[in-house]
Enzyme design. Structure first.
Site, mmCIF file in Angstrom:
data_model
loop_
_atom_site.group_PDB
_atom_site.id
_atom_site.type_symbol
_atom_site.label_atom_id
_atom_site.label_comp_id
_atom_site.label_asym_id
_atom_site.label_seq_id
_atom_site.Cartn_x
_atom_site.Cartn_y
_atom_site.Cartn_z
ATOM 1 N N ARG A 206 0.990 -1.171 0.024
ATOM 2 C CA ARG A 206 -0.024 0.170 0.078
ATOM 3 C C ARG A 206 0.794 1.257 -0.161
ATOM 4 N NH1 ARG A 206 -5.247 1.492 3.524
ATOM 5 N NH2 ARG A 206 -6.112 0.198 1.943
ATOM 6 N N ASP B 104 -17.283 7.485 -1.569
ATOM 7 C CA ASP B 104 -15.905 7.116 -0.931
ATOM 8 C C ASP B 104 -15.620 8.607 -0.067
ATOM 9 O OD1 ASP B 104 -13.531 6.329 0.131
ATOM 10 O OD2 ASP B 104 -12.616 6.484 -1.801
ATOM 11 N N HIS C 60 -7.347 0.608 -6.356
ATOM 12 C CA HIS C 60 -7.477 -0.304 -5.262
ATOM 13 C C HIS C 60 -8.493 -1.454 -5.763
ATOM 14 C CE1 HIS C 60 -7.861 -1.267 -1.176
ATOM 15 N NE2 HIS C 60 -8.702 -0.629 -0.558
ATOM 16 N N ARG D 8 -13.600 -8.518 2.316
ATOM 17 C CA ARG D 8 -12.129 -8.204 2.171
ATOM 18 C C ARG D 8 -11.293 -9.641 2.409
ATOM 19 N NH1 ARG D 8 -10.034 -3.257 1.721
ATOM 20 N NH2 ARG D 8 -8.213 -4.253 1.336
ATOM 21 N N CYS E 125 -16.220 1.826 0.446
ATOM 22 C CA CYS E 125 -14.759 0.804 0.910
ATOM 23 C C CYS E 125 -14.592 1.035 2.393
ATOM 24 C CB CYS E 125 -13.877 1.290 0.119
ATOM 25 S SG CYS E 125 -13.250 2.896 0.259
ATOM 26 N N GLN F 87 -10.196 -4.038 -3.229
ATOM 27 C CA GLN F 87 -11.530 -3.611 -2.806
ATOM 28 C C GLN F 87 -12.703 -4.039 -3.820
ATOM 29 O OE1 GLN F 87 -12.350 -1.790 0.290
ATOM 30 N NE2 GLN F 87 -14.353 -2.550 -0.336
HETATM 31 N N1 NVA Z 1 -9.909 6.788 -1.423
HETATM 32 C C1 NVA Z 1 -9.627 6.390 -0.277
HETATM 33 C C2 NVA Z 1 -9.915 5.102 -0.120
HETATM 34 C C3 NVA Z 1 -9.457 4.384 1.424
HETATM 35 C C4 NVA Z 1 -9.678 2.944 1.397
HETATM 36 C C5 NVA Z 1 -8.165 6.823 0.148
HETATM 37 O O1 NVA Z 1 -7.314 6.502 -0.683
HETATM 38 O O2 NVA Z 1 -7.830 7.428 1.334
HETATM 39 N N1 CP Z 2 -11.312 -0.047 2.556
HETATM 40 C C1 CP Z 2 -9.867 -0.048 2.790
HETATM 41 O O1 CP Z 2 -8.932 -0.375 2.045
HETATM 42 O O2 CP Z 2 -9.860 0.292 4.232
HETATM 43 P P1 CP Z 2 -8.457 0.319 4.968
HETATM 44 O O3 CP Z 2 -7.877 1.572 4.558
HETATM 45 O O4 CP Z 2 -8.878 0.421 6.472
HETATM 46 O O5 CP Z 2 -7.286 -0.849 4.577
#
Ligand code: NVA
Ligand code: CP
Length: 310
Positions: free
Chosen positions: A110, A225, A137, A293, A265, A140
């Site tokens: 990540r 989101d 992502h 997930r 998500c 997800q």
């Molecule tokens: N769009 C959000 C998704 C988190 C799972 C981010 O990138 O922070």
């Molecule tokens: N939806 C998601 O990826 O959540 P986290 O940021 O908690 O991993």
């Protein structure tokens, strides 16, 4: 550069697997879930396998689901933050990939720039999974598609409406529209559109419909989101102003199909991108989406490490 082991597959976007493979993983995810709920364990599927998890950003769901998933399949997972490894002190991605992938069986990353997961994968001998970048992502979407299928069957030909930021999750819905065959309408404020090239490459499967009330008409699935993704905290004030008309409320959802599902998500911010009545209401499947997930990623890990299961 080391050559990847023959047959090594990465999962950096939904385009790394074909439609049949994606559907196989989703079916398997549902099977693993049902068997687990019936008390059947799978503790020997990945015996001795090790997953390295590199996190440059915070996570609840991704970390807990991958770590738990590996344990439930008989393997183990290493949590590696930049504070703890030499990558955080300037060791190159290529060198880190070469070393880490010589010791573990699979890697999850990540991070911020998508190019980082690509570079890591180019220098890795083992499969690399994208656990979220600023671009997309894909993990997800496995869970989202599993959740939709469990409630409503095949999503092909259905209408999905994305409300809000044209961000990494929106990009993954654009990938999914092409891979799963649904129509995607995107309602976003001017200046917050998804990537133009990605949108154009999706052809007629995706369109921008500015007005959220029009975008949700007859929608089978409505998704939103956060308005402020990780790394965008310094633009919070202007984002909240631009996105206020894009909040998912009961009134907005009432314009959709009567049996519409609502997904997010998570993490969600009640009263901002979604009202509490929607997030905690009868159309919402967000808790199941989050739990899935775990199951979807177990199926993905099995697929990447053992090949297709029949
Ligand atoms: N769009 C959000 C998704 C988190 C799972 C981010 O990138 O922070
Ligand atoms: N939806 C998601 O990826 O959540 P986290 O940021 O908690 O991993």
């Amino acid at each position: 550069m080391l050559k990847p082991t023959p047959g090594t597959r990465h999962f950096l976007s939904l385009f790394d697997l074909n439609r049949t493979e994606l559907q196989t993983i989703i079916r398997r995810a549902n099977e693993l879930k049902a068997q687990q709920q019936a008390g059947h364990t799978h503790t020997t599927l990945l015996t001795g396998k090790v997953l390295a998890m590199l996190f440059d950003k915070a996570s609840t769901r991704t970390r807990v689901s991958f770590e738990t998933g590996m344990a439930q399949l008989g393997g183990s997972a290493l949590f590696l933050s930049p504070r703890d490894i030499q990558l955080g002190r300037g060791e190159s991605l290529a060198d880190s990939a070469r070393v880490i992938s010589s010791m573990v069986d699979i890697v999850m990353i990540r991070t911020f720039e998508h190019a980082r997961v690509r570079t890591f994968a180019q220098h890795s001998q083992v499969p690399v999974i994208n656990g979220l970048t600023d671009w997309n992502h894909p993990c997800q979407l496995l869970a989202d598609m599993q959740t939709y299928a469990a409630h409503r069957g095949d999503i092909a030909g259905r209408i999905v409406t994305w409300i809000g930021d044209g961000n990494n999750m929106c990009h993954t819905y654009i990938e999914a529209a092409q891979q799963f065959g649904f129509q995607l309408r995107i309602a976003c404020p001017a200046g917050y559109e998804p990537d133009t090239e990605l949108l154009q490459s999706a052809g007629t499967s995706c369109q921008i419909v500015r007005n959220p009330q029009q975008a949700v008409v007859n929608a089978d699935l409505v998704v939103t989101d956060t308005w402020v993704s990780m790394g965008q905290e310094n633009t919070k004030t202007e984002r909240q102003a631009a996105f206020t008309p894009y909040k998912v409320t009961p009134a907005l959802l009432a314009e959709a199909a009567p049996d519409v599902l609502f997904m997010h998500c998570l993490p969600a911010y009640r009263g901002l991108e979604v009202s509490a009545e929607v997030l905690d209401g009868p159309h919402s499947v967000v808790w199941e989406e989050a739990e899935n997930r775990l199951h979807a990623q177990k199926a993905l890990l099995e697929f990447l490490l053992c090949g297709e299961q029949t």
